[in-house]
Write an enzyme that holds these catalytic residues in place. Structure first.
Site, PDB file in Angstrom:
ATOM      1  CD1 TRP A  34      -2.320   1.992   1.935  1.00 10.70           C
ATOM      2  CD2 TRP A  34      -3.457   1.417  -0.140  1.00 10.70           C
ATOM      3  NE1 TRP A  34      -3.300   2.460   1.693  1.00 10.70           N
ATOM      4  CE2 TRP A  34      -3.716   2.648   0.620  1.00 10.70           C
ATOM      5  CE3 TRP A  34      -3.558   0.944  -1.363  1.00 10.70           C
ATOM      6  CZ2 TRP A  34      -4.558   3.171  -0.813  1.00 10.70           C
ATOM      7  CZ3 TRP A  34      -4.168   1.272  -2.015  1.00 10.70           C
ATOM      8  CH2 TRP A  34      -5.211   2.497  -1.301  1.00 10.70           C
ATOM      9  CE  LYS A  56      -7.922   0.728   4.770  1.00  9.91           C
ATOM     10  NZ  LYS A  56      -8.700  -0.224   3.631  1.00  9.91           N
ATOM     11  N   GLY A  73     -10.193   3.663   2.851  1.00  8.86           N
ATOM     12  CA  GLY A  73     -11.699   3.240   2.696  1.00  8.86           C
ATOM     13  C   GLY A  73     -10.998   1.893   1.143  1.00  8.86           C
ATOM     14  CE  LYS A 118     -10.140  -3.012   5.223  1.00 10.34           C
ATOM     15  NZ  LYS A 118      -9.247  -3.660   4.255  1.00 10.34           N
ATOM     16  CB  SER A 142      -9.218  -9.213   0.282  1.00  5.68           C
ATOM     17  OG  SER A 142      -9.338  -9.198   1.932  1.00  5.68           O
ATOM     18  CG  ASN A 191      -7.522  -8.234   6.824  1.00  8.46           C
ATOM     19  OD1 ASN A 191      -6.565  -9.106   7.949  1.00  8.46           O
ATOM     20  ND2 ASN A 191      -6.820  -7.839   6.050  1.00  8.46           N
ATOM     21  CD  GLU A 221      -2.335  -4.164   9.923  1.00  4.07           C
ATOM     22  OE1 GLU A 221      -1.808  -4.323  11.262  1.00  4.07           O
ATOM     23  OE2 GLU A 221      -0.745  -3.564   9.854  1.00  4.07           O
TER      24      GLU A 221
END
Length: 320
Positions: free
Chosen positions: A11, A102, A132, A187, A249, A251, A269
């Site tokens: 990121w 996050k 976001g 999330k 993703s 996660n 995370e």
């Protein structure tokens, strides 16, 4: 605008690439021995994108901080406090710090902006968060999305939204820093739960997971002093497609591989965030059944089948 991006992982490198793309003067800084930094130093590209020559890559933290008007930090959330110890050795007055990460600090239950607040005078060094949906793999292909910048400093968030907005990312001005941070962190936990459902062959239940996961995080945000409606915005529900369904993703993939008994060696995370959220929920007296199930599976060796099944055997009650 002179922007320094601290952290050059998936990121962090995307942020540097994006901010350079829209016309800012960008330096990307990482830890000297980190493989991610070494790859960018030697080849100017990684597994996700290629840096143009206009982006300077370095491990010189004092230089990176000194030349910046805005410092964007994108690292693993549990390392933020130790990193801030090094960052705060430099003069930060007149600069702004933007957290593009996050999580909730496990040791203290603090939101990440609160961690930074332990090291800076926010009247001199205001702090914002950038949260976001989105994946680097999509952004580099020109696929647009929407994100949020939030802060307790109204002038800062409005300035950043204007400076960062483009046809690739439409930014909204956040109105609830507590909700934006908790929602964004939570999330990832719901993403792990979604992956567990995928791994167990229960993908069709993810619609119910979306509805109930958002509802429990809304309760937590409200108990923490935020606006419950934030859970239904871009910071949380708006990020579900990228977190609960996307093959990219981390996660979701972590949860799926966990159920299948496979090792997933990239950062997820949501693992530590599940622990932090359970501690926060206990403190605030809020029930988080999905988050608690994820935590018990990951940290207490609870049976995934039993925990996931128990979510559907809870007492009958009204939906809202």
């Amino acid at each position: 605008m002179k922007i320094s991006v601290l952290g050059c992982g998936r990121w962090g490198s995307c942020i540097a690439w994006y901010l350079d793309r829209i016309g800012h003067e960008v330096v990307s800084c990482g830890l000297k021995d980190a493989p991610e930094l070494q790859q960018l130093l030697t080849t100017h590209h990684n597994d996700y994108l290629t840096f143009p020559d206009s982006i300077e890559v370095t491990y010189d933290l004092p230089y990176t901080v000194e030349r910046a008007e805005v410092i964007v930090i994108s690292i693993s959330s549990q390392y933020l406090r130790s990193y801030m110890e090094d960052i705060a050795k430099n003069d930060l007055d007149g600069k702004a710090i933007v957290l593009c990460m996050k999580g909730i600090e496990v040791a203290t239950g603090s939101r990440l902006s609160e961690v930074v607040g332990d090291f800076v005078d926010e009247s001199k060094t205001p702090v914002a968060v950038w949260v976001g949906p989105g994946h680097p793999q999509d952004y580099v292909r020109g696929i647009p999305n929407c994100m949020v910048i939030d802060s307790n400093n109204d002038l800062l968030k409005e300035r950043l939204v204007k400076a960062f907005n483009s046809e690739l990312i439409r930014f909204y001005i956040g109105t609830d820093l507590i909700g934006s941070e908790i929602g964004a962190a939570a999330k990832n936990v719901i993403g792990i739960a979604a992956g567990m459902l995928d791994g167990a062959g229960y993908t069709s239940i993810k619609g119910a997971l979306m509805a109930r996961g958002t509802r429990e995080i809304a309760r937590l945000i409200e108990a923490a002093g935020g606006n419950a409606i934030s859970a239904y915005g871009l910071c949380h529900l708006g990020d579900y497609e990228a977190t609960l369904f996307s093959a990219w993703s981390h996660n979701r993939r972590y949860g799926e591989d966990f159920i299948k008994g496979k090792k997933f060696d990239k950062l997820a995370e949501g693992v530590m965030t599940s622990k932090a959220l359970c501690k926060l929920a206990d403190k605030l007296g809020v029930e988080l059944p999905i988050t608690t199930a994820v935590y018990r599976i990951l940290f207490e060796s609870a049976s995934p089948e039993a925990e996931l099944s128990a979510l559907f055997l809870r007492s009958i009650k009204e939906e809202f």
